[in-house]
Design a protein around this motif. Structure first.
Motif, short mmCIF file in Angstrom:
data_model
loop_
_atom_site.label_atom_id
_atom_site.label_comp_id
_atom_site.label_asym_id
_atom_site.label_seq_id
_atom_site.Cartn_x
_atom_site.Cartn_y
_atom_site.Cartn_z
N GLU A 288 0.84 -1.20 0.00
CA GLU A 288 0.00 0.00 0.00
C GLU A 288 0.87 1.25 0.00
O GLU A 288 0.59 2.23 -0.72
CB GLU A 288 -0.93 -0.02 1.22
CG GLU A 288 -2.05 -1.05 1.16
CD GLU A 288 -3.12 -0.68 0.14
OE1 GLU A 288 -3.07 0.44 -0.41
OE2 GLU A 288 -4.00 -1.52 -0.11
N THR A 305 -2.37 0.53 -10.25
CA THR A 305 -3.29 -0.28 -9.44
C THR A 305 -2.53 -1.37 -8.70
O THR A 305 -1.35 -1.62 -8.98
CB THR A 305 -4.36 -0.93 -10.34
OG1 THR A 305 -3.70 -1.73 -11.33
CG2 THR A 305 -5.21 0.12 -11.02
N THR A 307 -3.19 -5.40 -6.56
CA THR A 307 -4.00 -6.52 -6.08
C THR A 307 -3.21 -7.21 -4.98
O THR A 307 -2.09 -7.67 -5.21
CB THR A 307 -4.29 -7.52 -7.22
OG1 THR A 307 -4.97 -6.85 -8.27
CG2 THR A 307 -5.14 -8.67 -6.70
N ASP A 309 -3.35 -10.25 -2.36
CA ASP A 309 -4.04 -11.48 -1.97
C ASP A 309 -3.02 -12.55 -1.61
O ASP A 309 -3.09 -13.68 -2.08
CB ASP A 309 -4.93 -11.96 -3.14
CG ASP A 309 -5.83 -13.12 -2.71
OD1 ASP A 309 -6.07 -13.26 -1.50
OD2 ASP A 309 -6.27 -13.89 -3.60
N HIS A 342 0.75 -2.24 -12.78
CA HIS A 342 -0.04 -3.03 -11.83
C HIS A 342 0.89 -3.77 -10.88
O HIS A 342 1.84 -4.44 -11.31
CB HIS A 342 -0.92 -4.04 -12.57
CG HIS A 342 -1.80 -4.83 -11.65
ND1 HIS A 342 -2.84 -4.26 -10.94
CD2 HIS A 342 -1.80 -6.15 -11.32
CE1 HIS A 342 -3.44 -5.18 -10.22
NE2 HIS A 342 -2.84 -6.35 -10.43
N ALA A 344 1.06 -6.70 -7.85
CA ALA A 344 0.28 -7.84 -7.40
C ALA A 344 1.05 -8.62 -6.35
O ALA A 344 2.27 -8.85 -6.51
CB ALA A 344 -0.08 -8.74 -8.58
N LYS A 346 0.55 -12.27 -4.35
CA LYS A 346 -0.28 -13.47 -4.32
C LYS A 346 0.55 -14.67 -3.88
O LYS A 346 1.78 -14.62 -3.83
CB LYS A 346 -0.88 -13.73 -5.70
CG LYS A 346 0.16 -14.02 -6.78
CD LYS A 346 -0.48 -14.26 -8.13
CE LYS A 346 0.59 -14.57 -9.19
NZ LYS A 346 0.00 -14.82 -10.52
#
Length: 426
Positions: A288, A305, A307, A309, A342, A344, A346
């Motif tokens: 973040e 952006t 993601t 997870d 982007h 990510a 994960k």
């Protein structure tokens, strides 16, 4: 007891007993019987001695397999001495075998190559390191001339001329070798090889680093000194020009500051005085923060952006923030206005993964292997425009090494890039 007495006293006693027995027979049965008994006893004594000599001869012919015979009389002492000598010899052989095994094990573990040659340069023995360095195989090449096995002009001249005072630096089999011959005994020579490839590479990197750092620092210093000279030689400089000069000097000063900070960060990551202090890391919170910094750097010119997870991991939050931030800022800098970036996080098949993908200018495959080198730039003019220091991916590399993570890069010119960090499974 004196060994001579040990031998002669029993012999004298046996001779005395023989004479006494023969004398008794002479006195009882006459001279013929006495002489006959004396001759028979001498023949028996001679047979016994010859029998022991035969057994000793057989044992000496094959003392490893034949059993040491038992003796009688003086032979008891002879065979006991031989038994002690044999036992001491077996003990010495066992110790020698043990030391030889230790020596061979030590030679096999040595990082330096060791080869033993005779006085006419025939190979007698070498360790695995020498096999790797010189392309030898002991089983195949034993007994062959070394100069026929290593056919390099500099090596052959060094060996044949016999100028062994200084070592020879040799480029062989994609390695930098330091070779030296050490004569020993009268008919033996030791050939020692040291692989200096890594040392040479590190030295070249050090020289390149100093040269590149000096160049990177000289450019902003030249700008700052130039404007200061203009200001000092032009007292009546108009306000607009003065402000423009101050703005450029501030930018160049900040560029120097970023470069020095990155150099200090690299130095800290490489130092053994700053070991990694693992702690639970909230990776989501780290990303973040990186996302906000990337958006601030973009200034609304890109779609940035994220993601999130994936699981939390153990490591250094500060170092991971630096590594992730460098990857994200690079993506923003090398993506044209209107492009997408982007982030990510994960759980991948091989472990947790952090991915930065963009729709930027992309990277040609010939450059990908060298991207994490210090000050390596695909496009130097583009790097100056983006205000990069050239150390970001080098910092990423060292942070990931400290976290046992790996970096993989896929990219196509004009289509964008994808940087994937994979952490080990828990």
């Amino acid at each position: 007891m004196n060994p001579k007495l040990t031998f002669w006293v029993p012999a004298a006693l046996r001779l005395a007993i023989l004479m006494v027995v023969a004398g008794l027979c002479w006195w009882i049965s006459g001279p013929v019987a006495g002489l006959s008994v004396a001759v028979l006893l001498l023949i028996a004594q001679l047979y016994i001695q010859l029998s022991y000599l035969s057994q000793l001869s057989a044992w000496l012919d094959d003392f490893n397999s034949a059993k040491l015979p038992d003796g009688w009389g003086a032979w008891t002492d002879v065979f006991s001495r031989l038994y002690r000598l044999r036992r001491d010899d077996e003990r010495s052989q066992a110790e020698l075998t043990e030391w030889l095994a230790r020596f061979r094990q030590a030679m096999h573990l040595l990082p330096d190559g060791v080869a033993i040659m005779d006085d006419v340069l025939f190979l007698e023995w070498c360790n695995p390191a020498a096999e790797r360095h010189l392309g030898l195989t002991l089983e195949r090449d034993k007994g062959m001339r070394v100069t026929n096995l290593v056919r390099h002009p500099d090596f052959i001249d060094y060996i044949v001329l016999g100028r062994y005072e200084q070592p020879l630096t040799l480029s062989l089999r994609d390695r930098k070798l330091i070779v030296q011959v050490i004569p020993f005994e009268n008919r033996r020579q030791i050939l020692v090889t040291h692989d200096a490839t890594e040392s040479v590479r590190i030295e070249e990197m050090r020289r390149d680093f100093i040269a590149n750092a000096s160049h990177e620092l000289r450019t902003p210093l030249t700008v700052i000194v130039g404007f200061l000279e203009i200001a000092s030689s032009t007292p009546d400089l108009d306000s607009a020009s003065r402000q423009a000069h101050l703005k450029l000097m501030t930018e160049q000063g900040r560029r120097m500051q970023r470069l020095i900070e990155d150099m200090l960060t690299l130095s800290r990551l490489e130092s053994v005085d700053y070991p990694l202090r693992p702690e639970p890391v909230d990776v989501g919170a780290v990303i973040e923060e990186v996302l906000e910094e990337a958006r601030a750097l973009s200034g609304g010119r890109h779609e940035v952006t994220a993601t999130i997870d994936g699981p939390d991991i153990v490591g250094s939050a500060e170092e991971l923030r630096s590594a992730f931030g460098n990857l994200a800022s690079n993506a923003v800098r090398y993506t044209p206005e209107g492009g997408k970036v982007h982030l990510a996080w994960k759980q991948g098949a091989d472990g947790p993964q952090f991915t930065v993908s963009d729709t930027g200018i992309g990277i040609d495959q010939v450059h990908i292997a060298r991207l994490t080198e210090r000050f390596y730039r695909v496009d130097k003019s583009r790097s100056r425009e983006t205000q990069g220091t050239g150390l970001g991916l080098a910092i990423v590399k060292h942070v990931l090494l400290r976290h046992h993570a790996t970096l993989s890069i896929t990219s196509k010119p004009g289509e964008g890039s994808c940087f994937t960090v994979t952490f080990p499974k828990r």
